[in-house]
Design a protein around this motif. Structure first.
Motif, PDB file in Angstrom:
ATOM      1  N   MET A 124      10.757  67.070 -48.762  1.00  0.00           N
ATOM      2  CA  MET A 124      11.576  66.814 -49.936  1.00  0.00           C
ATOM      3  C   MET A 124      11.406  67.859 -51.041  1.00  0.00           C
ATOM      4  SD  MET A 124      11.145  62.695 -50.209  1.00  0.00           S
ATOM      5  CE  MET A 124       9.354  62.788 -50.153  1.00  0.00           C
ATOM      6  N   ASN A 125      10.172  68.215 -51.403  1.00  0.00           N
ATOM      7  CA  ASN A 125       9.970  69.069 -52.557  1.00  0.00           C
ATOM      8  C   ASN A 125      10.068  70.544 -52.180  1.00  0.00           C
ATOM      9  OD1 ASN A 125       9.669  66.788 -54.101  1.00  0.00           O
ATOM     10  ND2 ASN A 125       7.456  66.728 -53.864  1.00  0.00           N
ATOM     11  N   ASN A 126       9.577  71.463 -53.058  1.00  0.00           N
ATOM     12  CA  ASN A 126       9.718  72.881 -52.749  1.00  0.00           C
ATOM     13  C   ASN A 126       8.874  73.233 -51.525  1.00  0.00           C
ATOM     14  OD1 ASN A 126       7.174  74.373 -53.279  1.00  0.00           O
ATOM     15  ND2 ASN A 126       7.408  73.596 -55.368  1.00  0.00           N
ATOM     16  N   LEU A 127       9.193  74.347 -50.895  1.00  0.00           N
ATOM     17  CA  LEU A 127       8.679  74.648 -49.564  1.00  0.00           C
ATOM     18  C   LEU A 127       7.310  75.310 -49.568  1.00  0.00           C
ATOM     19  CD1 LEU A 127      11.991  75.978 -47.979  1.00  0.00           C
ATOM     20  CD2 LEU A 127      11.156  73.635 -48.154  1.00  0.00           C
ATOM     21  N   GLU A 128       6.813  75.714 -50.723  1.00  0.00           N
ATOM     22  CA  GLU A 128       5.582  76.493 -50.764  1.00  0.00           C
ATOM     23  C   GLU A 128       4.391  75.766 -50.146  1.00  0.00           C
ATOM     24  OE1 GLU A 128       2.769  78.779 -54.078  1.00  0.00           O
ATOM     25  OE2 GLU A 128       4.547  77.653 -54.695  1.00  0.00           O
ATOM     26  N   GLU A 129       4.279  74.470 -50.409  1.00  0.00           N
ATOM     27  CA  GLU A 129       3.119  73.724 -49.929  1.00  0.00           C
ATOM     28  C   GLU A 129       3.016  73.689 -48.409  1.00  0.00           C
ATOM     29  OE1 GLU A 129       6.084  70.430 -51.276  1.00  0.00           O
ATOM     30  OE2 GLU A 129       5.484  72.444 -51.893  1.00  0.00           O
ATOM     31  N   HIS A 130       4.121  73.901 -47.712  1.00  0.00           N
ATOM     32  CA  HIS A 130       4.115  73.736 -46.268  1.00  0.00           C
ATOM     33  C   HIS A 130       3.533  74.936 -45.524  1.00  0.00           C
ATOM     34  CE1 HIS A 130       6.014  70.038 -47.102  1.00  0.00           C
ATOM     35  NE2 HIS A 130       6.967  70.661 -47.760  1.00  0.00           N
ATOM     36  N   ALA A 131       3.130  75.948 -46.301  1.00  0.00           N
ATOM     37  CA  ALA A 131       2.344  77.029 -45.703  1.00  0.00           C
ATOM     38  C   ALA A 131       0.975  76.509 -45.293  1.00  0.00           C
ATOM     39  CB  ALA A 131       2.194  78.185 -46.687  1.00  0.00           C
ATOM     40  N   TYR A 132       0.591  75.353 -45.832  1.00  0.00           N
ATOM     41  CA  TYR A 132      -0.734  74.783 -45.579  1.00  0.00           C
ATOM     42  C   TYR A 132      -0.670  73.538 -44.692  1.00  0.00           C
ATOM     43  CZ  TYR A 132      -1.305  77.678 -49.707  1.00  0.00           C
ATOM     44  OH  TYR A 132      -1.276  78.735 -50.592  1.00  0.00           O
ATOM     45  N   ILE A 133       0.479  73.256 -44.090  1.00  0.00           N
ATOM     46  CA  ILE A 133       0.636  72.069 -43.250  1.00  0.00           C
ATOM     47  C   ILE A 133       1.205  72.475 -41.900  1.00  0.00           C
ATOM     48  CG2 ILE A 133       1.696  69.789 -43.027  1.00  0.00           C
ATOM     49  CD1 ILE A 133       2.090  69.772 -46.064  1.00  0.00           C
ATOM     50  N   ASP A 134       0.567  72.022 -40.831  1.00  0.00           N
ATOM     51  CA  ASP A 134       1.084  72.218 -39.477  1.00  0.00           C
ATOM     52  C   ASP A 134       1.399  70.863 -38.870  1.00  0.00           C
ATOM     53  OD1 ASP A 134       0.844  75.046 -39.370  1.00  0.00           O
ATOM     54  OD2 ASP A 134      -1.297  74.852 -38.973  1.00  0.00           O
ATOM     55  N   GLU A 135       2.556  70.743 -38.263  1.00  0.00           N
ATOM     56  CA  GLU A 135       2.969  69.477 -37.658  1.00  0.00           C
ATOM     57  C   GLU A 135       3.002  69.604 -36.142  1.00  0.00           C
ATOM     58  OE1 GLU A 135       6.089  66.684 -39.304  1.00  0.00           O
ATOM     59  OE2 GLU A 135       7.180  67.520 -37.614  1.00  0.00           O
ATOM     60  N   TYR A 136       2.497  68.575 -35.469  1.00  0.00           N
ATOM     61  CA  TYR A 136       2.447  68.556 -34.008  1.00  0.00           C
ATOM     62  C   TYR A 136       3.088  67.272 -33.504  1.00  0.00           C
ATOM     63  CZ  TYR A 136      -0.988  72.279 -34.546  1.00  0.00           C
ATOM     64  OH  TYR A 136      -1.605  73.458 -34.884  1.00  0.00           O
ATOM     65  N   LYS A 137       3.776  67.406 -32.366  1.00  0.00           N
ATOM     66  CA  LYS A 137       4.372  66.245 -31.709  1.00  0.00           C
ATOM     67  C   LYS A 137       3.887  66.184 -30.276  1.00  0.00           C
ATOM     68  CE  LYS A 137       8.543  66.352 -34.567  1.00  0.00           C
ATOM     69  NZ  LYS A 137      10.026  66.437 -34.590  1.00  0.00           N
ATOM     70  N   GLY A 138       3.635  64.972 -29.816  1.00  0.00           N
ATOM     71  CA  GLY A 138       3.135  64.798 -28.457  1.00  0.00           C
ATOM     72  C   GLY A 138       3.981  63.817 -27.667  1.00  0.00           C
ATOM     73  N   VAL A 139       4.038  64.036 -26.365  1.00  0.00           N
ATOM     74  CA  VAL A 139       4.745  63.139 -25.455  1.00  0.00           C
ATOM     75  C   VAL A 139       3.819  62.820 -24.291  1.00  0.00           C
ATOM     76  CG1 VAL A 139       6.794  62.804 -24.029  1.00  0.00           C
ATOM     77  CG2 VAL A 139       6.933  64.229 -26.080  1.00  0.00           C
ATOM     78  N   ILE A 140       3.832  61.568 -23.838  1.00  0.00           N
ATOM     79  CA  ILE A 140       3.005  61.131 -22.714  1.00  0.00           C
ATOM     80  C   ILE A 140       3.918  60.810 -21.538  1.00  0.00           C
ATOM     81  CG2 ILE A 140       1.178  59.581 -21.953  1.00  0.00           C
ATOM     82  CD1 ILE A 140       2.035  59.426 -25.566  1.00  0.00           C
ATOM     83  N   TYR A 141       3.567  61.360 -20.386  1.00  0.00           N
ATOM     84  CA  TYR A 141       4.349  61.143 -19.166  1.00  0.00           C
ATOM     85  C   TYR A 141       3.445  60.598 -18.062  1.00  0.00           C
ATOM     86  CZ  TYR A 141       7.553  64.572 -21.324  1.00  0.00           C
ATOM     87  OH  TYR A 141       8.386  65.253 -22.169  1.00  0.00           O
ATOM     88  N   THR A 142       4.026  59.850 -17.157  1.00  0.00           N
ATOM     89  CA  THR A 142       3.329  59.596 -15.905  1.00  0.00           C
ATOM     90  C   THR A 142       3.435  60.859 -15.057  1.00  0.00           C
ATOM     91  OG1 THR A 142       5.340  58.689 -14.915  1.00  0.00           O
ATOM     92  CG2 THR A 142       3.806  57.122 -15.921  1.00  0.00           C
ATOM     93  N   GLU A 143       2.532  60.971 -14.110  1.00  0.00           N
ATOM     94  CA  GLU A 143       2.516  62.134 -13.230  1.00  0.00           C
ATOM     95  C   GLU A 143       2.927  61.719 -11.828  1.00  0.00           C
ATOM     96  OE1 GLU A 143      -0.667  65.583 -13.004  1.00  0.00           O
ATOM     97  OE2 GLU A 143      -1.295  63.888 -11.789  1.00  0.00           O
ATOM     98  N   ASP A 144       3.834  62.490 -11.220  1.00  0.00           N
ATOM     99  CA  ASP A 144       4.260  62.139  -9.870  1.00  0.00           C
ATOM    100  C   ASP A 144       3.263  62.648  -8.835  1.00  0.00           C
ATOM    101  OD1 ASP A 144       4.727  64.858  -9.385  1.00  0.00           O
ATOM    102  OD2 ASP A 144       6.894  64.697  -9.702  1.00  0.00           O
ATOM    103  N   GLU A 145       3.543  62.417  -7.578  1.00  0.00           N
ATOM    104  CA  GLU A 145       2.591  62.761  -6.515  1.00  0.00           C
ATOM    105  C   GLU A 145       2.389  64.263  -6.365  1.00  0.00           C
ATOM    106  OE1 GLU A 145       4.127  62.032  -2.505  1.00  0.00           O
ATOM    107  OE2 GLU A 145       6.062  61.517  -3.429  1.00  0.00           O
TER     108      GLU A 145
END
Length: 213
Positions: free
Chosen positions: A42-63
């Motif tokens: 939402m606010n100005n972009l400067e602060e995001h030089a200090y923030i890293d965002e990660y996303k994860g996904v979980i899958y089953t594994e086939d044979e």
């Protein structure tokens, strides 16, 4: 730009008996740069030089060892508080750029109310906020959530001193008719679940739980 990292998580954590119905699950974690492109910022972009965002996904594994069904997802962010402080950036703004984060700032640095921060005021130089952890209902109670927490800590513990989250039952969100007592009971169950994974429930009124690394 997106970076991807994949692991056969259950092979690393066989003692957890993490997934009873399948031999393995696969955890895939990606990060996108810059975080400031996120539509929720939402606010100005400067602060995001200090923030890293990660996303994860979980899958089953086939044979054959490949990803099969998607069974869950999670999201977390890393705040480099020390670097922001060294650059004379107002640290409070790091936690004021997105709804809900300021509550974590209040808990961690509630005595730091002035613009003139000293290094001693920051007990934690780097902070991880776990935004979301959602496993499909039929795959719950198999230790997969614990597996995710341990995997995040294993891979990223050098990047943060403390991890926080505020448990909320995502399956009840958006259901206006849901009774408040039902939500509170679900939150209590989630707090107990996280505490069984090594977290500490430190602020009962706000339902915040933490892992100190």
């Amino acid at each position: 730009m997106t970076q991807s990292n994949k692991t056969h998580a259950c092979k690393d954590y066989e003692h957890d008996n993490a997934f009873k119905n399948h031999e393995n699950v696969i955890i895939e974690i990606t990060t996108s740069f810059p975080v400031s492109h996120h539509p929720d910022i939402m606010n100005n972009l400067e602060e995001h030089a200090y923030i890293d965002e990660y996303k994860g996904v979980i899958y089953t594994e086939d044979e054959y060892g490949f990803k099969a069904d998607k069974i869950g997802k999670f999201k977390f962010r890393l705040f480099n508080v020390a670097s922001a402080h060294e650059d004379d950036f107002y640290v409070k703004d790091l936690f004021d750029s997105r709804r809900g984060d300021y509550e974590f700032y209040t808990y961690l640095y509630e005595d730091s109310d002035s613009d003139d921060f000293s290094k001693s005021q920051f007990e934690y130089d780097s902070v991880c906020i776990l935004d979301r952890l959602n496993i499909k209902k039929q795959f719950r109670k198999n230790g997969i959530s614990k597996l995710i927490i341990e995997e995040v800590i294993r891979r990223f513990s050098r990047s943060f001193d403390i991890m926080l989250t505020k448990p909320y039952p995502l399956n009840l969100s958006g259901k206006g008719a849901t009774h408040e007592d039902e939500i509170n009971k679900a939150i209590s169950k989630l707090i107990k679940l996280y505490c069984s994974m090594g977290a500490v429930h430190v602020k009962p009124l706000d339902s915040i739980v933490i892992w100190v690394i």
